[in-house]
Design a protein around this motif. Sequence first.
Motif, PDB file in Angstrom:
ATOM      1  N   GLU A  22      53.185  40.259  50.412  1.00 57.91           N
ATOM      2  CA  GLU A  22      54.096  40.863  49.433  1.00 57.91           C
ATOM      3  C   GLU A  22      53.392  41.362  48.183  1.00 57.91           C
ATOM      4  N   TYR A  23      52.345  40.641  47.754  1.00 52.02           N
ATOM      5  CA  TYR A  23      51.698  40.971  46.479  1.00 52.02           C
ATOM      6  C   TYR A  23      50.187  41.035  46.646  1.00 52.02           C
ATOM      7  N   ILE A  24      49.594  42.004  45.954  1.00 55.19           N
ATOM      8  CA  ILE A  24      48.147  42.031  45.732  1.00 55.19           C
ATOM      9  C   ILE A  24      47.949  42.145  44.225  1.00 55.19           C
ATOM     10  N   PHE A  25      47.241  41.191  43.652  1.00 53.29           N
ATOM     11  CA  PHE A  25      46.956  41.159  42.217  1.00 53.29           C
ATOM     12  C   PHE A  25      45.500  41.563  42.008  1.00 53.29           C
ATOM     13  N   GLY A  26      45.219  42.392  41.023  1.00 49.78           N
ATOM     14  CA  GLY A  26      43.811  42.685  40.838  1.00 49.78           C
ATOM     15  C   GLY A  26      43.483  43.821  39.899  1.00 49.78           C
ATOM     16  N   VAL A  27      42.185  44.146  39.902  1.00 50.23           N
ATOM     17  CA  VAL A  27      41.625  45.228  39.097  1.00 50.23           C
ATOM     18  C   VAL A  27      40.837  46.132  40.047  1.00 50.23           C
ATOM     19  N   PRO A  28      41.241  47.376  40.212  1.00 52.54           N
ATOM     20  CA  PRO A  28      40.522  48.273  41.124  1.00 52.54           C
ATOM     21  C   PRO A  28      39.170  48.697  40.563  1.00 52.54           C
ATOM     22  N   GLY A  29      38.356  49.265  41.439  1.00 47.13           N
ATOM     23  CA  GLY A  29      37.069  49.827  41.038  1.00 47.13           C
ATOM     24  C   GLY A  29      36.761  51.042  41.890  1.00 47.13           C
ATOM     25  N   GLU A  30      35.615  51.633  41.670  1.00 49.01           N
ATOM     26  CA  GLU A  30      35.249  52.829  42.426  1.00 49.01           C
ATOM     27  C   GLU A  30      35.118  52.545  43.919  1.00 49.01           C
ATOM     28  N   GLU A  31      34.536  51.395  44.241  1.00 51.02           N
ATOM     29  CA  GLU A  31      34.201  51.127  45.638  1.00 51.02           C
ATOM     30  C   GLU A  31      35.400  50.710  46.491  1.00 51.02           C
ATOM     31  N   ILE A  72      49.957  44.450  41.645  1.00 51.65           N
ATOM     32  CA  ILE A  72      50.103  44.041  40.251  1.00 51.65           C
ATOM     33  C   ILE A  72      48.755  44.205  39.561  1.00 51.65           C
ATOM     34  N   LEU A  73      48.679  45.167  38.661  1.00 52.73           N
ATOM     35  CA  LEU A  73      47.450  45.398  37.907  1.00 52.73           C
ATOM     36  C   LEU A  73      47.308  44.306  36.848  1.00 52.73           C
ATOM     37  N   THR A  74      46.205  43.589  36.883  1.00 48.08           N
ATOM     38  CA  THR A  74      45.953  42.525  35.909  1.00 48.08           C
ATOM     39  C   THR A  74      44.883  42.972  34.925  1.00 48.08           C
ATOM     40  N   ARG A  75      44.659  42.148  33.890  1.00 50.04           N
ATOM     41  CA  ARG A  75      43.694  42.527  32.866  1.00 50.04           C
ATOM     42  C   ARG A  75      42.339  41.856  33.058  1.00 50.04           C
ATOM     43  N   HIS A  76      42.239  41.012  34.061  1.00 53.03           N
ATOM     44  CA  HIS A  76      40.968  40.377  34.417  1.00 53.03           C
ATOM     45  C   HIS A  76      41.123  39.860  35.842  1.00 53.03           C
ATOM     46  N   GLU A  77      40.039  39.931  36.598  1.00 52.77           N
ATOM     47  CA  GLU A  77      40.111  39.487  37.996  1.00 52.77           C
ATOM     48  C   GLU A  77      40.417  37.995  38.113  1.00 52.77           C
ATOM     49  N   GLN A  78      39.938  37.189  37.153  1.00 56.69           N
ATOM     50  CA  GLN A  78      40.244  35.757  37.229  1.00 56.69           C
ATOM     51  C   GLN A  78      41.746  35.523  37.152  1.00 56.69           C
ATOM     52  N   GLY A  79      42.421  36.269  36.259  1.00 54.22           N
ATOM     53  CA  GLY A  79      43.877  36.176  36.182  1.00 54.22           C
ATOM     54  C   GLY A  79      44.518  36.534  37.507  1.00 54.22           C
ATOM     55  N   ALA A  80      43.993  37.552  38.186  1.00 55.77           N
ATOM     56  CA  ALA A  80      44.527  37.958  39.489  1.00 55.77           C
ATOM     57  C   ALA A  80      44.410  36.822  40.503  1.00 55.77           C
TER      58      ALA A  80
END
Length: 554
Positions: free
Chosen positions: A17-26, A43-51
Amino acid sequence: MKASELMVKCLENEGIEYIFGVPGEENADFIMSLEESEKIKFILTRHEQGAAFMAEIYGRLTGNPAACLGTLGPGATNLITGVADANMDRAPMLVLTGQGSTLRLHKESHQIMDVVDMFKPVTKWATSIYNAVTIPEVIRKAVRLSRTEKPGAVHIELSEDIAKHQVDAEPLEPRRFRRSVADDKIADQAFALISKARKPVIIAGNGTIRRRAAKQLRLMCEKTGIGVLSTFMAKGAVDMDADYCLYTIGLGSKDYPTLAIDDADLVITLGFDMVEYHPRLWNPHKNKTILHADFLPAEIDEYYHPELELVGDLAHTIWMLNERLTTHGVPDYELSQQAETRRLMQNELAEHANDDTSGSIRPQKMLWDARKVMGPEDIVLSDVGAHKMWIARHYHCHEPNTCLIPNGFCSMGFALPGAIAASLVLPQQRILGISGDAGFLMNVQEMETAKRLNTNLVMLVWEDHAYGLIAWKQESEFGRHTKLSFDNPDWMQLASAFGWHGHHVEQSSQFADTLEAAFREQGPSLVVAPVDYRENMALTRRLGEMTEPCPVAS
């Protein structure tokens, strides 16, 4: 379709249902494919640890994995603390990371590191997708492994060039299997041990908060009256109001609940994880008769050498014992020490219920009031610090999984992102995160995430301007502590800057009303209270004087 599209379809097929994270180029191809999904929310988070912490709490509350996502290199390393926390706390989770092109993995290259090897120590399985056609098998295996007892984290790496490959494949249909169960003959032997005992006690661990296991445990206790000591992560396995609830164990010092173990002639451990509370603390003389029941065999340890092991689905194991109790009857136990243990702890819990202090508030008072404000199904999340020890000892539950404490890997910064995930999973429940000032600021950036999602949650910060738990430990051992103090922001300006409601409360008599007011507000609220941590050493001194079982009142 592209490999990245196939991967999204496989995740949809698994009910993610959910993917939490911070995208990157790769991982750009994967993110673009994910944007087309109607079933998975990113769900776009502000740090990967939070995700990672968000995915962990989703897993702990639902029993199913969510995913956390980061790119290669620093994105992956930022995930690892939260992933380790989830894995050691038995939360199902998928960890998705990007990687540079396979054309440059064999040599020194920008941001390239062996992410799979890095994740192996903190996951149940870590792998890279080498061929796009294997994606359905990899995803099916990853989800199965993450859910299989004991649950945990699984890492999947997808290189940027493989994500673009065209592939002709379909997701595999998820098929569940029934967990293996304990042998009937061993169950007979276990029942014989339980029947022969005069003063048995139960230690309920992380495994008992599964709904079916908690139900069977309660049935066993209703039949027998045997008292239950819960580890930090087993809170709510039995109702705090039940006569057989002996509250929580896990403090390093002897406490009233451990006196029930001292008095016991049989210790029944159910779903017990040794990472929570090492047996040398409750079986120092290595002389306790132990009956181990869990999904997995016992860890080998000189202080934990069970007489018998019931290995298999825990709910079924307890059911087997309950069936024998129904057929053969309940033994005549002598549980007066357990009743006294419960009475002594009840007195401790209520001691500061009517405190009227100004300038700072005792931990006991804040937790007494928090329990009054929170309903039976509402969720408390504890960060890591001195407050965690007070929550473990003084906040008790009616239902499983209503007090979430990280107690395997014990990562600070857990409560705020965890509270965000809890509010997404259970939007109708009250969500209260409790942090120290140190832990809260470790992931303070997720205040923006909470506001952007308009989550209804309350974060309670106990302010002491220090790493309070370290000060407590150092003072207990050395009689003093090193420099551990720091300054804090203006909390109300911080709340306002992020668009949160803010409350500062120094009067203990106003604490419950302030908390109630925060919960009535729409959107996230911050409540800050100066905490009276003089109580830390006062508790240490009191527990340090406790050496023998208390005399039982006649």
